[in-house]
Design an enzyme around this catalytic site. Structure first.
Site, PDB file in Angstrom:
ATOM      1  N   GLU A  44       0.822  -1.212   0.000  1.00 22.18           N
ATOM      2  CA  GLU A  44       0.000   0.000   0.000  1.00 22.18           C
ATOM      3  C   GLU A  44       0.860   1.268   0.000  1.00 22.18           C
ATOM      4  OE1 GLU A  44      -3.243   2.176   3.004  1.00 22.18           O
ATOM      5  OE2 GLU A  44      -2.340   0.247   3.529  1.00 22.18           O
ATOM      6  N   TYR A  45       0.497   2.205  -0.848  1.00 19.50           N
ATOM      7  CA  TYR A  45       1.122   3.526  -0.826  1.00 19.50           C
ATOM      8  C   TYR A  45       0.369   4.392   0.183  1.00 19.50           C
ATOM      9  CZ  TYR A  45       2.261   8.322  -2.100  1.00 19.50           C
ATOM     10  OH  TYR A  45       2.640   9.652  -2.046  1.00 19.50           O
ATOM     11  N   VAL A  46       1.099   4.929   1.148  1.00 14.85           N
ATOM     12  CA  VAL A  46       0.485   5.769   2.181  1.00 14.85           C
ATOM     13  C   VAL A  46       0.730   7.234   1.839  1.00 14.85           C
ATOM     14  CG1 VAL A  46       0.381   6.336   4.630  1.00 14.85           C
ATOM     15  CG2 VAL A  46       0.853   3.972   3.919  1.00 14.85           C
ATOM     16  N   ASP A  88      12.173  -1.900  14.181  1.00 12.90           N
ATOM     17  CA  ASP A  88      12.715  -0.614  13.713  1.00 12.90           C
ATOM     18  C   ASP A  88      11.666   0.490  13.809  1.00 12.90           C
ATOM     19  OD1 ASP A  88      14.812   0.977  12.823  1.00 12.90           O
ATOM     20  OD2 ASP A  88      14.362   0.636  10.701  1.00 12.90           O
ATOM     21  N   LYS A  90      10.489   3.944  14.691  1.00 11.62           N
ATOM     22  CA  LYS A  90      11.117   5.260  14.834  1.00 11.62           C
ATOM     23  C   LYS A  90      10.254   6.284  14.102  1.00 11.62           C
ATOM     24  CE  LYS A  90      14.140   4.254  10.863  1.00 11.62           C
ATOM     25  NZ  LYS A  90      15.552   4.122  10.417  1.00 11.62           N
ATOM     26  N   PRO A  91      10.512   7.585  14.282  1.00 10.52           N
ATOM     27  CA  PRO A  91       9.651   8.603  13.660  1.00 10.52           C
ATOM     28  C   PRO A  91       9.522   8.460  12.145  1.00 10.52           C
ATOM     29  CG  PRO A  91      11.054   9.604  15.323  1.00 10.52           C
ATOM     30  CD  PRO A  91      11.524   8.191  15.180  1.00 10.52           C
ATOM     31  N   ASN A  93       9.396   5.797  10.445  1.00 10.89           N
ATOM     32  CA  ASN A  93       8.610   4.618  10.057  1.00 10.89           C
ATOM     33  C   ASN A  93       7.172   4.644  10.572  1.00 10.89           C
ATOM     34  OD1 ASN A  93      10.684   3.515   8.595  1.00 10.89           O
ATOM     35  ND2 ASN A  93      11.399   2.182  10.233  1.00 10.89           N
ATOM     36  N   ASP A 106       7.458   0.066   6.731  1.00  9.79           N
ATOM     37  CA  ASP A 106       8.831  -0.430   6.589  1.00  9.79           C
ATOM     38  C   ASP A 106       9.139  -1.631   7.497  1.00  9.79           C
ATOM     39  OD1 ASP A 106      11.487  -0.892   6.120  1.00  9.79           O
ATOM     40  OD2 ASP A 106      12.099   1.196   6.330  1.00  9.79           O
TER      41      ASP A 106
END
Length: 244
Positions: A44-46, A88, A90-91, A93, A106
């Site tokens: 999916e493209y967000v 992983d 983090k901001p 992701n 990710d």
């Protein structure tokens, strides 16, 4: 819907598992195809911005942080139930899409938890957000993601990871502290326990009453229903004893 096509090295074990799952707070994986050198992933493209992008304009409020982290807890609850550890968080992701929905993205560093394995086969993670066990001390598990969520909480409120500046004000300070304990056993046991603490705005065990309840099975649970049932049972036992 727009789709992203990516070619990755490796077995793609996690992406094959993700293909069978769907959650509003995950970037969904639609298909995975093996290639000679790895896998091709259709996901999916967000459309939106990452938490890192939002932090360029200012810090989050405690209520804003709780909303984001609670959504991540919902997504991780599903992942952990299928033994998938993100590894992983983090901001960069975590995305907020155009509709205001939180999306965890990710999974390139993610792995499947394997019982009885002593440690990870590869030390993968982002320095500052990666839990100590990711560097060979033991196998990563759900508490690894809990550690990273604690670091993310701290960063969203202060602009720094805990080793630089620890957030000490407000009702989430104790939650951050418990998430980021070096000792794995001192962290929240499960992701739903962290989510419950966020909704309750405090961690059990940080005052006299909580420490007292820690000695009684049921009362130390993070789930309200379990604690209510335990109170009823202990009350019944007390009445039975004094009535003897």
């Amino acid at each position: 819907k727009q789709i992203v096509k990516r070619t990755l090295k490796g077995s793609g074990e996690v992406y094959f598992a993700l293909r069978t799952l769907s959650h509003p707070n995950l970037a969904n994986v639609y298909d995975v195809v093996k290639t000679e050198t790895g896998v091709t992933v259709l996901e999916e493209y967000v459309d939106g911005q990452t938490v890192a992008d939002y932090l360029q304009t200012g810090l989050y409020s405690p209520s804003g942080v709780r909303k984001v982290i609670s959504s991540l807890c919902d997504a991780l609850d599903l992942l952990h139930s299928h033994q998938i550890i993100h590894k992983d968080i983090k901001p960069e992701n975590v995305m907020i899409d155009s509709g205001g929905n939180v999306k965890l993205i990710d999974f390139d560093a993610a792995r499947i938890y394997k019982p009885f394995q002593s440690q990870d086969t590869q030390a993968i993670g982002t320095m500052g957000y990666a839990a100590p066990e990711q560097f060979g001390f033991k196998q990563s598990d759900c508490k690894t993601d809990i550690y990273a969520l604690g670091v993310l909480l701290n960063y969203m409120l202060t602009g720094h990871i805990p080793s630089e500046v620890m957030y000490r004000d407000g009702d989430v300070a104790d939650i951050i502290k418990k998430c980021t304990e070096y000792n794995v056993e001192k962290r929240f046991e499960r992701i739903e326990d962290l989510d419950a603490a966020l909704k309750r705005k405090r961690v059990y065990g940080f005052n006299f009453a909580d420490n007292f309840m820690e000695n009684f099975p049921g009362l130390r649970s993070e789930k309200k229903g379990v604690r209510v049932f335990a109170c009823v049972m202990y009350g019944w036992m007390f009445l039975w004893i004094i009535g003897m």
